[in-house]
Design an enzyme around this catalytic site. Sequence first.
Site, PDB file in Angstrom:
ATOM      1  CD  GLU A   1       2.905  -0.912  10.741  1.00 44.06           C
ATOM      2  OE1 GLU A   1       2.000  -0.466  10.011  1.00 44.06           O
ATOM      3  OE2 GLU A   1       4.035  -0.390  10.852  1.00 44.06           O
TER       4      GLU A   1
ATOM      5  N   GLY B   1       2.592  -6.233   6.971  1.00 44.37           N
ATOM      6  CA  GLY B   1       1.748  -7.071   6.137  1.00 44.37           C
ATOM      7  C   GLY B   1       0.571  -7.622   6.906  1.00 44.37           C
TER       8      GLY B   1
ATOM      9  CD  GLU C   1       8.046  -1.004  12.168  1.00 46.49           C
ATOM     10  OE1 GLU C   1       8.955  -1.595  11.567  1.00 46.49           O
ATOM     11  OE2 GLU C   1       6.891  -0.874  11.717  1.00 46.49           O
TER      12      GLU C   1
ATOM     13  CB  VAL D   1      -2.955 -11.680  10.745  1.00 49.25           C
ATOM     14  CG1 VAL D   1      -2.818 -12.785  11.791  1.00 49.25           C
ATOM     15  CG2 VAL D   1      -3.245 -10.349  11.435  1.00 49.25           C
TER      16      VAL D   1
ATOM     17  CB  THR E   1       2.132 -12.396   5.492  1.00 43.73           C
ATOM     18  OG1 THR E   1       1.252 -12.531   4.379  1.00 43.73           O
ATOM     19  CG2 THR E   1       3.564 -12.332   4.986  1.00 43.73           C
ATOM     20  N   GLY E   2       2.338 -12.650   8.641  1.00 45.57           N
ATOM     21  CA  GLY E   2       3.093 -12.482   9.879  1.00 45.57           C
ATOM     22  C   GLY E   2       3.303 -13.785  10.618  1.00 45.57           C
TER      23      GLY E   2
ATOM     24  CG  ASN F   1      -0.393  -0.356   2.492  1.00 43.43           C
ATOM     25  OD1 ASN F   1       0.719  -0.882   2.572  1.00 43.43           O
ATOM     26  ND2 ASN F   1      -1.107  -0.073   3.566  1.00 43.43           N
TER      27      ASN F   1
ATOM     28  CB  CYS G   1      -2.492  -2.165   8.924  1.00 37.80           C
ATOM     29  SG  CYS G   1      -1.144  -0.993   9.120  1.00 37.80           S
TER      30      CYS G   1
END
Length: 490
Positions: free
Chosen positions: A256, A234, A470, A236, A238-239, A160, A291
């Site tokens: 994140e 990215g 972050e 969830v 993928t996390g 994004n 997000c």
Amino acid sequence: MRNHEIPGGILPSHNALFYGGGWHAPIEGGYADTFNPAYNEVITSAPVATQADVDAAVRAAQTAFPAWAATPPRERGKLLRQAAEILRQHAWELSLLDALNNGNPVSALADDAGFAANCLEYFAGLASEIKGETIPMGDGNLNYTVQEPLGVVARIVAYNHPLMFAAARLAAPLAAGNTVVVKAPDQAPLSIIRLAELIGHVFPSGVINLLTGTRECGEALCRHPLVRKVTLIGGVPTGMAVMQSAAADLKPVLLELGGKNALIAYADADQDKLVDGIIGGMNFLWSGQSCGSTSRVFLHESLHDQVLARVAELLPQRHRPGIPTDPKTTMGSLVSQAQLDKVERYVASALCEGARLVTGGKRVREAPLEHGFFYEPTVFADVHADMRLANEEVFGPVLAVFKWRDEDELFEIVNRVDYGLTGSIWTTNLNTAHRAARRIHTGFVWINNSSQHFLGAPFGGVKHSGIGREECFSELLEFTYTKNINVKLA
């Protein structure tokens, strides 16, 4: 802007992977088409990094690490500032390139390079502030700590805001003395290649390395034995995959992830500002692909009907899908057919479960948008806590509105979801604001505001929304470890 209308100099001049200070053709992966989602047309191809390319890039970063870690902090900061200035000089072309490749409006992306430059400068100034401490041990001992860089850091970024995420997330690990390998989003890789062209030469060979590729590239980075930390912006799933891969080698992670964020309006909220906050908080500018979007709106019953009516009236006026590269466009396209299909499934599910469609709810099929991945700004009312739309992240332009009366019941529903990234509280009562901010289970809370980031303020989530913080000093320390040194005095 169709592909034959692309201004000269916008597309990267290289079509290769950047690592070790140079450009390299993919060893095994070849090339894959990358698309303009506004027209569903191929723009060009991009290299696909596989395990062999990842190994080469990581080894280049590892080779560069000792010298970069030994570089004085002020010198590292100086190079970060040089990179920031280059980003500002090329801000418009970079925003246009992202708009072309990911479908977000160029007007919404216009500040991305500037935010990334601010991050580079912020962490440049903090490079010399990574300090340890002395610990009293009595006579005969000197005990102190130092913060050491980790080594090679892998940063996997989202589609994004590709340029902003890639450039901004270089800042903290580089300032701390690490070397970095960035993986571009496979849906929108072009601005990352251009980023390498613009700032790759600023840093010593191997200090920054930028790869394009698919899931195989990300998995290889997570599993590589020389990578000391993996970070992701990215979704969830993928996390979870990143964390599982990193766990095999006990790598720490910084994640994140997604959000199903709540905007809560009390009876005394300023309704004019609230309506603006609801529309702005959903990030319809980039079709809800954020997000941090406040995609669940909880309106007190005393103002529910009038506020909902005003949102329904104003939303189609403020955000009408259009060609992303047109500066007048106030809402772009979704990034891909897969994302469009996902949005359509959630809308169908909401209708099936009894939610009331207030506005939108359809794919845009009028020229010149009929071939792109455009979806109307959509609002559902009469949403209940057990619906899919109430619990799962759509990552699209779909807003769910709830009516509430009892505050205890409200927060039980608000906090029931697996996410906890952001929250937005709307009230003119200071006591109510502070009480609500304590009760909502999220990592970041706005009061009478939404969607705004503040450099220096920690951003990150709890639960399935992520691990770590972050955009603040804590991010810098994420890329160091504490070493204790004890000196026995004669």
